[in-house]
Motif scaffolding. Structure first.
Motif, PDB file in Angstrom:
ATOM      1  N   UNK A  23      -3.855  -6.045   3.044  1.00 34.87           N
ATOM      2  CA  UNK A  23      -2.891  -7.106   2.775  1.00 34.87           C
ATOM      3  C   UNK A  23      -2.855  -7.485   1.294  1.00 34.87           C
ATOM      4  N   UNK A  24      -1.672  -7.461   0.731  1.00 34.85           N
ATOM      5  CA  UNK A  24      -1.444  -7.992  -0.633  1.00 34.85           C
ATOM      6  C   UNK A  24      -0.008  -8.503  -0.636  1.00 34.85           C
ATOM      7  N   UNK A  25       0.166  -9.615   0.018  1.00 35.44           N
ATOM      8  CA  UNK A  25       1.494 -10.089   0.389  1.00 35.44           C
ATOM      9  C   UNK A  25       2.396 -10.406  -0.788  1.00 35.44           C
ATOM     10  N   UNK A  26       1.797 -10.661  -1.960  1.00 38.47           N
ATOM     11  CA  UNK A  26       2.671 -10.947  -3.109  1.00 38.47           C
ATOM     12  C   UNK A  26       3.421  -9.685  -3.531  1.00 38.47           C
ATOM     13  N   UNK A  27       2.888  -8.550  -3.170  1.00 43.13           N
ATOM     14  CA  UNK A  27       3.443  -7.278  -3.645  1.00 43.13           C
ATOM     15  C   UNK A  27       4.287  -6.584  -2.578  1.00 43.13           C
ATOM     16  N   UNK A  28       3.842  -6.626  -1.348  1.00 43.03           N
ATOM     17  CA  UNK A  28       4.551  -5.924  -0.279  1.00 43.03           C
ATOM     18  C   UNK A  28       4.181  -6.545   1.059  1.00 43.03           C
TER      19      UNK A  28
END
Ligand code: GTP
Length: 239
Positions: A106-111
């Protein structure tokens, strides 16, 4: 609609396919060409998931060979696949191909994060889904990711786009002039003949789930399209 051999595919792109002759990193003209090839296939109306590798930037195995802890080295590799996925998304979108990137880590700021049912919904809405970050676990290859995602989304086939190799050969054609290319193989042939198509985890997963493989050369223009239209250009592994 055109007569398609497959309606939903996983396209496995190696990281090296984005590097071109420079052998490292992302070469803008090369990734643009790959994106154009994907667009040509997208326009035929099939559903496309892409799994991209990261070997153009980092290989976990090599890091481990240099003394790094394997899991740590693999995490760096996973991040490399995410960089490639974002670059591919950018190139596809510049060609007006609707695209979503989903990351296994998870890296929600990016994707958006990988959510199986959402990925399927995107495919149904004719968006190309790029699966980034490998399986999200160390010790697994992006070939295994391709087999796993193909099983999860019920893909009809995995298209193994190779960098300069036309298919599966009886021996390395660069070393052995008598090497012959196989048109058709079964998964058992691969094991019995000791051929290398995917790593063993990926092979087992695709064999257990009856997912055909198409192995072909990405570097020849129009090849992805030929495969989905049923032309025998590389090696088909089935059964
Ligand atoms: P629908 O539900 O079919 O409308 O799908 P959609 O992807 O168009 O809608 P959604 O509102 O989920 O996403 C809109 C945009 O935001 C898309 O480009 C998604 O990839 C992106 N997006 C969705 N969720 C996330 C997230 O958690 N993080 C990031 N960075 N982007 C997201």
């Amino acid at each position: 609609m055109t007569d398609l051999k497959y309606k939903r595919i996983i396209l496995k792109l190696s990281g090296e396919a984005l590097a071109g002759d420079q052998g490292f990193g992302i070469h803008p003209p090369v990734i643009k060409t790959v994106a154009k090839e994907v667009k040509d296939v997208y326009e035929l109306g099939l559903q496309i998931g892409i799994v991209v590798g990261g070997g153009n930037m980092w290989r976990g195995e090599s890091g481990a060979q240099m003394g790094m802890e394997r899991a740590q080295a693999d995490y760096i590799g996973m991040l490399a696949t995410i960089m490639n996925a974002l670059a591919l998304q950018d190139n596809l979108e510049s060609l007006d191909v609707p695209t979503r990137v989903q990351t296994s880590i998870e890296m929600r700021e990016i994707a958006e994060p990988y959510i199986r049912r959402k990925a399927i919904r995107h495919l149904e809405k004719n968006r190309v889904v790029i699966f980034a970050g490998g399986t999200g676990s160390p010790y697994f290859s992006t070939d295994t990711t391709a087999a796993l995602r193909a099983a999860e989304i019920n893909a009809d086939a995995i298209l193994m786009a190779k960098n300069g190799v036309d298919g599966v050969y009886s021996a390395d054609p660069n070393i052995d002039a008598s090497a012959v290319k196989y048109d058709h193989l079964t998964q058992m042939d691969i094991i019995n003949k000791g051929l290398h198509v995917m790593d063993s985890t990926a092979s087992t997963l695709s064999m257990d789930n009856d997912i055909p493989l198409e192995v072909f050369n990405l570097n020849k223009p129009g090849n992805i399209k030929k495969v989905v239209l049923g032309e025998q250009i590389g090696t088909t592994v089935r059964g």
